[in-house]
Motif scaffolding. Structure first.
Motif, PDB file in Angstrom:
ATOM      1  N   ASP A  23      -1.966   1.667 -10.572  1.00 26.70           N
ATOM      2  CA  ASP A  23      -1.408   2.988 -10.850  1.00 26.70           C
ATOM      3  C   ASP A  23      -1.378   3.882  -9.614  1.00 26.70           C
ATOM      4  O   ASP A  23      -0.901   5.011  -9.682  1.00 26.70           O
ATOM      5  CB  ASP A  23      -2.182   3.683 -11.979  1.00 26.70           C
ATOM      6  CG  ASP A  23      -3.646   3.939 -11.630  1.00 26.70           C
ATOM      7  OD1 ASP A  23      -4.091   3.525 -10.532  1.00 26.70           O
ATOM      8  OD2 ASP A  23      -4.352   4.555 -12.455  1.00 26.70           O
ATOM      9  N   HIS A  24      -1.904   3.373  -8.498  1.00 24.46           N
ATOM     10  CA  HIS A  24      -1.855   4.175  -7.273  1.00 24.46           C
ATOM     11  C   HIS A  24      -1.904   3.294  -6.033  1.00 24.46           C
ATOM     12  O   HIS A  24      -2.412   2.168  -6.068  1.00 24.46           O
ATOM     13  CB  HIS A  24      -3.004   5.186  -7.230  1.00 24.46           C
ATOM     14  CG  HIS A  24      -4.348   4.555  -7.006  1.00 24.46           C
ATOM     15  ND1 HIS A  24      -5.079   3.953  -8.004  1.00 24.46           N
ATOM     16  CD2 HIS A  24      -5.094   4.426  -5.867  1.00 24.46           C
ATOM     17  CE1 HIS A  24      -6.212   3.485  -7.515  1.00 24.46           C
ATOM     18  NE2 HIS A  24      -6.254   3.749  -6.221  1.00 24.46           N
ATOM     19  N   ILE A  25      -1.368   3.820  -4.953  1.00 27.06           N
ATOM     20  CA  ILE A  25      -1.413   3.188  -3.636  1.00 27.06           C
ATOM     21  C   ILE A  25      -2.309   4.048  -2.758  1.00 27.06           C
ATOM     22  O   ILE A  25      -2.142   5.270  -2.689  1.00 27.06           O
ATOM     23  CB  ILE A  25      -0.002   3.094  -3.029  1.00 27.06           C
ATOM     24  CG1 ILE A  25       0.871   2.137  -3.847  1.00 27.06           C
ATOM     25  CG2 ILE A  25      -0.058   2.644  -1.567  1.00 27.06           C
ATOM     26  CD1 ILE A  25       2.356   2.266  -3.579  1.00 27.06           C
TER      27      ILE A  25
ATOM     28  N   GLY B 283       0.032  11.597  -8.252  1.00 25.80           N
ATOM     29  CA  GLY B 283      -1.099  10.683  -8.333  1.00 25.80           C
ATOM     30  C   GLY B 283      -0.742   9.253  -8.014  1.00 25.80           C
ATOM     31  O   GLY B 283      -1.579   8.353  -8.125  1.00 25.80           O
ATOM     32  N   TYR B 284       0.508   9.015  -7.598  1.00 21.08           N
ATOM     33  CA  TYR B 284       0.939   7.661  -7.259  1.00 21.08           C
ATOM     34  C   TYR B 284       0.356   7.195  -5.926  1.00 21.08           C
ATOM     35  O   TYR B 284       0.191   5.987  -5.697  1.00 21.08           O
ATOM     36  CB  TYR B 284       2.461   7.590  -7.154  1.00 21.08           C
ATOM     37  CG  TYR B 284       3.221   7.719  -8.453  1.00 21.08           C
ATOM     38  CD1 TYR B 284       2.566   7.822  -9.681  1.00 21.08           C
ATOM     39  CD2 TYR B 284       4.609   7.719  -8.452  1.00 21.08           C
ATOM     40  CE1 TYR B 284       3.278   7.941 -10.859  1.00 21.08           C
ATOM     41  CE2 TYR B 284       5.340   7.829  -9.632  1.00 21.08           C
ATOM     42  CZ  TYR B 284       4.666   7.948 -10.834  1.00 21.08           C
ATOM     43  OH  TYR B 284       5.375   8.062 -11.993  1.00 21.08           O
ATOM     44  N   VAL B 285       0.104   8.135  -5.038  1.00 20.20           N
ATOM     45  CA  VAL B 285      -0.323   7.838  -3.664  1.00 20.20           C
ATOM     46  C   VAL B 285      -1.514   8.718  -3.314  1.00 20.20           C
ATOM     47  O   VAL B 285      -1.558   9.895  -3.698  1.00 20.20           O
ATOM     48  CB  VAL B 285       0.847   8.093  -2.680  1.00 20.20           C
ATOM     49  CG1 VAL B 285       0.374   8.080  -1.235  1.00 20.20           C
ATOM     50  CG2 VAL B 285       1.959   7.071  -2.899  1.00 20.20           C
ATOM     51  N   ARG B 286      -2.472   8.168  -2.581  1.00 16.27           N
ATOM     52  CA  ARG B 286      -3.643   8.945  -2.168  1.00 16.27           C
ATOM     53  C   ARG B 286      -3.439   9.582  -0.788  1.00 16.27           C
ATOM     54  O   ARG B 286      -3.738  10.747  -0.581  1.00 16.27           O
ATOM     55  CB  ARG B 286      -4.887   8.056  -2.160  1.00 16.27           C
ATOM     56  CG  ARG B 286      -5.252   7.465  -3.513  1.00 16.27           C
ATOM     57  CD  ARG B 286      -5.603   8.529  -4.534  1.00 16.27           C
ATOM     58  NE  ARG B 286      -6.122   7.949  -5.767  1.00 16.27           N
ATOM     59  CZ  ARG B 286      -5.472   7.926  -6.916  1.00 16.27           C
ATOM     60  NH1 ARG B 286      -4.247   8.429  -7.000  1.00 16.27           N
ATOM     61  NH2 ARG B 286      -6.022   7.392  -8.001  1.00 16.27           N
ATOM     62  N   TYR B 287      -2.981   8.784   0.170  1.00 14.90           N
ATOM     63  CA  TYR B 287      -2.750   9.279   1.536  1.00 14.90           C
ATOM     64  C   TYR B 287      -1.460   8.673   2.065  1.00 14.90           C
ATOM     65  O   TYR B 287      -0.998   7.632   1.583  1.00 14.90           O
ATOM     66  CB  TYR B 287      -3.907   8.905   2.473  1.00 14.90           C
ATOM     67  CG  TYR B 287      -5.228   9.519   2.095  1.00 14.90           C
ATOM     68  CD1 TYR B 287      -5.572  10.808   2.524  1.00 14.90           C
ATOM     69  CD2 TYR B 287      -6.146   8.821   1.309  1.00 14.90           C
ATOM     70  CE1 TYR B 287      -6.788  11.372   2.169  1.00 14.90           C
ATOM     71  CE2 TYR B 287      -7.359   9.374   0.955  1.00 14.90           C
ATOM     72  CZ  TYR B 287      -7.676  10.655   1.381  1.00 14.90           C
ATOM     73  OH  TYR B 287      -8.874  11.216   1.035  1.00 14.90           O
ATOM     74  N   ILE B 288      -0.895   9.322   3.089  1.00 18.47           N
ATOM     75  CA  ILE B 288       0.331   8.804   3.696  1.00 18.47           C
ATOM     76  C   ILE B 288       0.105   8.514   5.182  1.00 18.47           C
ATOM     77  O   ILE B 288      -0.722   9.144   5.839  1.00 18.47           O
ATOM     78  CB  ILE B 288       1.522   9.771   3.519  1.00 18.47           C
ATOM     79  CG1 ILE B 288       1.258  11.122   4.208  1.00 18.47           C
ATOM     80  CG2 ILE B 288       1.819   9.965   2.044  1.00 18.47           C
ATOM     81  CD1 ILE B 288       2.481  12.028   4.249  1.00 18.47           C
ATOM     82  N   GLY B 289       0.853   7.544   5.678  1.00 22.16           N
ATOM     83  CA  GLY B 289       0.774   7.169   7.096  1.00 22.16           C
ATOM     84  C   GLY B 289       2.146   6.751   7.585  1.00 22.16           C
ATOM     85  O   GLY B 289       3.132   6.758   6.832  1.00 22.16           O
ATOM     86  N   CYS B 290       2.210   6.372   8.844  1.00 20.16           N
ATOM     87  CA  CYS B 290       3.482   5.918   9.414  1.00 20.16           C
ATOM     88  C   CYS B 290       3.236   4.666  10.252  1.00 20.16           C
ATOM     89  O   CYS B 290       2.101   4.342  10.602  1.00 20.16           O
ATOM     90  CB  CYS B 290       4.144   7.010  10.253  1.00 20.16           C
ATOM     91  SG  CYS B 290       3.170   7.561  11.676  1.00 20.16           S
TER      92      CYS B 290
END
Length: 339
Positions: A129-131, A159-166
Motif C-alpha cells: 500500500d506504500h512505496i 499515503g502512497y509514498v513516504r519519501y521522494i528521490g531522483c
C-alpha cells in the motif's frame, strides 16, 4: 554488528549495501531472484531498489517484472514492514515498437498524469500500500519541475509514498528541484541515485559538483553501478579477451583504459592485505566518501551476493584510501591530459 545508515535527512535507515533488482527476470530467473533476496534479508539487508521499466529491453517484457517478483517475495515472506522499497518512474512502459512511438510517449515521463498512474501500477505489482522511496528515474525536459514535484507531493499526501528521490540528475537540475520545493512548499528530494564508482570519468562526473550539493543540502547518495559494470571486481584483465557473461559485451570494453586498469590492480593489491575481494574494497571505499548512504549492487547468484556482502565487515585504513585515491585521482588525470 552492522550499522544502518540514515538516508539524507529522511527518517529511513538503510543497510550499507543496497540490493538492486535490474537482473530479476533477466539474468536471474524468479527462483534465483528469491534466493538472492532471502540471503540478503538473512544478512540484515533491508534496502531493495527497483524500477517500473525493469526489464523492458528484453524480448517480451513490457516492464514491471522485477517489481512483480519482489512483490510476490514480500507477500510470501510476510516481511514488508522490514523492507525499504525504492522504485522509479520516468521510462517508457510497454513493449517497444508494437504500438508506435506516439503510444509510448503516453506511457512515460514525469507529468502528473503519468506519475500517479505509474505509482498506482507499481503499488499493485509490489503488492503493497506504500512505496518507501519513489524516485524520478531521469529528468523529463517536457514537463515543468513544479508539475513533477506537485504530483510527488500528492502521492505523499495520499499515503502512497513516504519519501521522494531522483536518479541521474545533474547538480543544477538537483538544485533547481530543491529550490522549487522550498519556494513552492512541495515535497523535497531526500536522495539521489547517480552513477558513481572509482572509474574515470565516472568518479569525476559525480565529485566535480554533485557531491558538494549532496553534502551541503543533506541529500543521501545511493549510487548505481558502483562496481563499474563489473570491471572493479577484477574479472576483466588488461590485454585479455572478455569473459563469457550475460553483461560482458561491448559496454564493458568502453571502460577499458590504462588508467582504469591501474585502479583495478590497486584494488587487488589492497584486497590482498585484507584477505578480501577487489569488489569489496571498491564498495568499502565508496562507503568512506562524503554523503554516501548505500551503494546499490546487483547479483546473479547467492554466491555472487555473498562476496559483496563481505564488504560490511571490511574497514579500510587511511593508507588504503590514500593509495586508492592516488590511482583514481581524476584531478591529476585532467592535469596530465592538459599537458
Amino acid at each position: 554488528m552492522t550499522t544502518y545508515r540514515k538516508l539524507g535527512r529522511s527518517g529511513l535507515h538503510l543497510f550499507p549495501i543496497g540490493l538492486g533488482s535490474m537482473q530479476f527476470g533477466w539474468s536471474a530467473d524468479e527462483a534465483t531472484s528469491q534466493q538472492i533476496m532471502d540471503r540478503y534479508y538473512a544478512a540484515g539487508g533491508n534496502f531493495i531498489d527497483t524500477a517500473d521499466i525493469y526489464t523492458t529491453w528484453t524480448a517480451g517484457n513490457p516492464g514491471g517484472v522485477s517489481e512483480e517478483i519482489i512483490g510476490r517475495w514480500m507477500k510470501a515472506r510476510g516481511n514488508r514492514d522490514d523492507i525499504v522499497i525504492a522504485t522509479k518512474v520516468r521510462g517508457a512502459m510497454g513493449e517497444r515498437g508494437a504500438e508506435g512511438r506516439k503510444s509510448i510517449h503516453q506511457r512515460e515521463g514525469l507529468s502528473r498524469r503519468w506519475i500517479i498512474k505509474a505509482c498506482e501500477d507499481s503499488l499493485r505489482r509490489l503488492q503493497t500500500d506504500h512505496i518507501d522511496l519513489y524516485q524520478a528515474h531521469a529528468i523529463d525536459n517536457q514537463t515543468p519541475i513544479e508539475e513533477t514535484l506537485s504530483a510527488f507531493t500528492e502521492l505523499v499526501q495520499r499515503g502512497y509514498v513516504r519519501y521522494i528521490g531522483c536518479s541521474n540528475y545533474s547538480a543544477w537540475r538537483l538544485m533547481q528541484a530543491l529550490w522549487t520545493s522550498d519556494r513552492k512548499g512541495l515535497e523535497s528530494f531526500v536522495s539521489i541515485q547517480p552513477e558513481y564508482s572509482l572509474l574515470t570519468p565516472t568518479r569525476a562526473n559525480f565529485e566535480r559538483e554533485l557531491q558538494r550539493v549532496c553534502v551541503e543540502y543533506g541529500i543521501g547518495v545511493i549510487p548505481w553501478s558502483p562496481l563499474g559494470g563489473g570491471m572493479l571486481t577484477g574479472k576483466y584483465k588488461r590485454g585479455q579477451p572478455l569473459p563469457e557473461s550475460v553483461r560482458a559485451d561491448e559496454n564493458a570494453a568502453r571502460r577499458f583504459s590504462d588508467r582504469n586498469f591501474d585502479v583495478v590492480e590497486t584494488l587487488e593489491t589492497v584486497a590482498q592485505r585484507h584477505d578480501a575481494k577487489p569488489a569489496q574494497v571498491a564498495l568499502a571505499w565508496l562507503l568512506s566518501t562524503p554523503a554516501m548512504t548505500a551503494p546499490i549492487i546487483g547479483a546473479n547468484s547467492v554466491a555472487q551476493l555473498d562476496d559483496l556482502l563481505g564488504t560490511v565487515n571490511l574497514t579500510l585504513s587511511e593508507d588504503d584510501i590514500t593509495e586508492i585515491n592516488k590511482a583514481s585521482d581524476w584531478e591529476r588525470a585532467r592535469t596530465e591530459l592538459e599537458f
